[in-house]
Design a protein around this motif. Structure first.
Motif, mmCIF file in Angstrom:
data_model
loop_
_atom_site.group_PDB
_atom_site.id
_atom_site.type_symbol
_atom_site.label_atom_id
_atom_site.label_comp_id
_atom_site.label_asym_id
_atom_site.label_seq_id
_atom_site.Cartn_x
_atom_site.Cartn_y
_atom_site.Cartn_z
ATOM 1 N N ASP B 88 0.834 -1.213 0.000
ATOM 2 C CA ASP B 88 0.000 0.000 0.000
ATOM 3 C C ASP B 88 0.866 1.260 0.000
ATOM 4 O O ASP B 88 0.546 2.252 -0.654
ATOM 5 N N MET B 89 1.961 1.190 0.748
ATOM 6 C CA MET B 89 2.878 2.343 0.789
ATOM 7 C C MET B 89 3.454 2.610 -0.604
ATOM 8 O O MET B 89 3.445 3.751 -1.089
ATOM 9 N N PHE B 90 3.914 1.567 -1.275
ATOM 10 C CA PHE B 90 4.507 1.762 -2.610
ATOM 11 C C PHE B 90 3.452 2.183 -3.642
ATOM 12 O O PHE B 90 3.738 2.959 -4.553
ATOM 13 N N GLN B 94 3.625 5.537 -5.848
ATOM 14 C CA GLN B 94 3.519 5.571 -7.313
ATOM 15 C C GLN B 94 2.380 6.487 -7.772
ATOM 16 O O GLN B 94 2.480 7.131 -8.807
ATOM 17 N N GLN B 95 1.343 6.559 -6.969
ATOM 18 C CA GLN B 95 0.213 7.416 -7.346
ATOM 19 C C GLN B 95 0.501 8.896 -7.124
ATOM 20 O O GLN B 95 0.037 9.746 -7.862
ATOM 21 N N MET B 145 9.834 3.992 -10.831
ATOM 22 C CA MET B 145 9.975 2.604 -11.280
ATOM 23 C C MET B 145 8.760 2.161 -12.088
ATOM 24 O O MET B 145 7.717 2.808 -12.066
ATOM 25 N N PRO B 146 8.904 1.027 -12.779
ATOM 26 C CA PRO B 146 7.728 0.475 -13.456
ATOM 27 C C PRO B 146 6.628 0.180 -12.436
ATOM 28 O O PRO B 146 6.886 0.118 -11.234
ATOM 29 N N THR B 147 5.439 -0.029 -12.903
ATOM 30 C CA THR B 147 4.314 -0.297 -12.006
ATOM 31 C C THR B 147 4.606 -1.519 -11.124
ATOM 32 O O THR B 147 5.070 -2.554 -11.604
ATOM 33 N N ILE B 148 4.343 -1.338 -9.839
ATOM 34 C CA ILE B 148 4.630 -2.423 -8.900
ATOM 35 C C ILE B 148 3.399 -3.323 -8.796
ATOM 36 O O ILE B 148 2.287 -2.843 -8.532
ATOM 37 N N VAL B 149 3.620 -4.609 -9.009
ATOM 38 C CA VAL B 149 2.499 -5.552 -8.863
ATOM 39 C C VAL B 149 2.846 -6.546 -7.764
ATOM 40 O O VAL B 149 3.998 -6.936 -7.605
ATOM 41 N N GLU B 150 1.831 -6.903 -7.012
ATOM 42 C CA GLU B 150 2.081 -7.782 -5.878
ATOM 43 C C GLU B 150 2.383 -9.192 -6.362
ATOM 44 O O GLU B 150 1.736 -9.713 -7.262
ATOM 45 N N GLN B 151 3.357 -9.799 -5.746
ATOM 46 C CA GLN B 151 3.812 -11.154 -6.099
ATOM 47 C C GLN B 151 2.723 -12.168 -5.788
ATOM 48 O O GLN B 151 2.193 -12.155 -4.681
#
Lengths: 358, 151
Positions: B88-90, B94-95, B145-151
């Motif tokens: 949520d922080m990242f 990014q937003q 950075m590129p969009t962060i997606v959850e693993q």
């Protein structure tokens, strides 16, 4: 008695090109030795080599001559009264000085003042009251070191230099909170006598030991927690940046205070009781601070997001903050070798959730 | 753990590697001052615990890799908490190009939850906050950075 008469004979000889050169021939310094320069630049630790790095426990002289220099036998006595290394030293001093110099900031340039949003009246009032309190208390942490600086033996110059950075840090904190109170249509709030009493206790300390324990360990520990809470509760990114930058400075001062006390007690455990007595007095006033509306309510309102909501959740938030302040303070005392969990001078209701076994 | 050019998976070593590169691009101007701190990051999910070591080394940051345990590292303090809170922080960073509100590093760790900073002792814990602005800068660099997606 130092001879300060003009040596006309020397002037005549020098005119003829007959230099004295005694300063060149008699030099006992470690000529030819070079420090290894660190990755971040030439640090105090880098130049603490050989005899230059030896800080005497009990310097014989009371002079401003640089430690390690060849000193005239008839230098005047500067009247220093803090002449024992353990009275001011800490193992992290050199690094903290470098860190302080490297991480200076400007309250004029580095805060995005033009991004301050218009805030609801109760929130602006609360942040202004908090800024008033902090602008008030921060200057004592400049006044106290400044009061003692000239009394500290010059052989402990790194300690004096660190305290100079603290004086500058605190001037900037006083500045930034005064600016915040005046920057957004609010203004300065109330200054309370109980706060002044605590500041007076620090300023009137009979020894550097007493003042440092009250200020570096207790007072600045509380303020560090308030800065952390302030960042958390900030109504805008402007205040967040203010509190983040201030907390960095404050954490350095607390690091010095904790490690200085540790250094002191390791070398003279017999004075532990003196420190307990200083902190007994300080904690008594801390209790009063925790029940002072001008200290507690602004943070409760900021935590709740407004005066109405504060009635429900504000006190809970203040309790969490108080618990955090006390727990961190006791953990610093533990680290310094002055366990106070059984002895802490706070009412039982203020110790809920705190481990009070050493 | 494959990624596309427009995405990076979190939490992964690749993510922290990229975060360090991103942070170093702007840290080199030295305006924040130096930071010297070996920080452990522990990310807890229902199925796993991932641990990473970040080395704030003067005016640059190094990623020392993913570790099974912090035991044989020189980590001075560990930030620990649930994966969702980190994520949520990242996402917030990014937003908004930076952490906002209760998503700043200090705010997340202030009360000891959802994230907690645990040093070897209180001086080590306090040390983390001597570098609060640098750590925030490091985390905020995720916005580049590129969009962060959850693993």
């Amino acid at each position: 008695m130092t001879n300060t008469a003009i040596n006309f004979e020397y002037i005549e000889r020098a005119k003829r090109g007959e230099f004295d050169l005694g300063w060149l021939k008699d030099n006992k310094s470690e000529w030819g030795t070079k420090p290894t320069i660190s990755k971040i630049g030439l640090t105090l630790r880098d130049i603490s080599y050989g005899s230059y790095g030896d800080v005497p426990d009990n310097p014989k002289l009371r002079t401003m001559a640089p430690r390690g220099s060849d000193i005239d036998p008839d230098v005047p006595d500067m009247g220093y009264t803090v002449n024992t290394k353990m009275e001011v030293w800490s193992d992290n001093l050199l690094d903290l000085y470098e860190e302080a110099v490297s991480r200076q900031w400007s309250a004029t340039r580095d805060i995005p003042w033009n991004q301050l949003p218009e805030l609801p009246s109760d929130i602006e009032h609360s942040i202004c009251q908090l800024a008033t309190l902090l602008s008030e208390v921060e200057m004592v942490a400049a006044d106290f070191p400044a009061k003692w600086l000239w009394r500290i033996n010059h052989d402990f110059v790194e300690a004096k230099m660190f305290l100079c950075t603290q004086v500058m840090d605190e001037a900037r904190h006083t500045e930034v909170f005064r600016k915040r109170a005046l920057a957004n249509g609010g203004g300065l709030g109330k200054a309370k006598a109980v706060v002044e009493q605590f500041l007076k206790l620090i300023l009137d300390a009979q020894s550097y030991d007493e003042g440092s324990a009250l200020m570096h360990l207790l007072g600045e520990g509380i303020v560090l927690s308030i800065f952390r809470a302030g960042e958390f509760l900030s109504p805008s990114d402007v205040e967040k940046r203010i509190f983040r930058l201030c907390m960095q400075d404050e954490a350095r001062h607390v690091a010095y205070g904790t490690m200085h006390l540790k250094y002191r007690l390791e070398r003279d455990p017999s004075i532990a009781e003196d420190f307990h007595a200083y902190l007994d007095k300080g904690e008594e006033l801390m209790t009063v601070l925790f029940t002072t509306p001008e200290v507690i309510e602004p943070m409760a309102i900021l935590a709740a997001g407004g005066i109405k909501q504060a009635e429900e959740v504000g006190v809970f938030a203040a309790d969490i903050l108080r618990q955090r302040i006390v727990e961190e303070y006791l953990a610093r005392c533990d680290k310094a070798g002055l366990p106070r969990r059984k002895r802490i001078n706070l009412p039982a209701e203020m110790l809920t959730g705190i481990a009070t076994d050493d | 753990m494959t990624t596309t050019e427009t995405e990076v998976k979190f939490p992964t070593a690749e993510f922290f590697d990229k975060l360090v590169v991103s942070a170093n691009k702007t840290l080199s101007d030295k305006t924040l001052g130096f930071a010297i701190l070996k920080l452990g990051i522990e990310i807890v999910s229902p199925n796993s615990i991932n641990r990473y070591v970040i080395d704030f080394d003067g005016y640059e940051i190094n990623f020392d890799g993913q570790v099974e345990s912090f035991d044989n590292t020189e980590v001075e303090a560990v930030v620990t908490g649930p994966q969702l809170s980190y994520f949520d922080m990242f996402k917030d960073i990014q937003q908004n190009s930076m952490a906002t509100g209760s998503n700043t590093f200090n705010a997340l760790t202030m009360a000891g939850f959802p994230l907690n900073v645990q040093g070897q002792d209180q001086v080590a814990t306090d040390k983390v906050f001597r570098f609060a602005e640098t750590i925030q800068h490091f985390l905020d660099s995720a916005h580049q950075m590129p969009t962060i997606v959850e693993q």
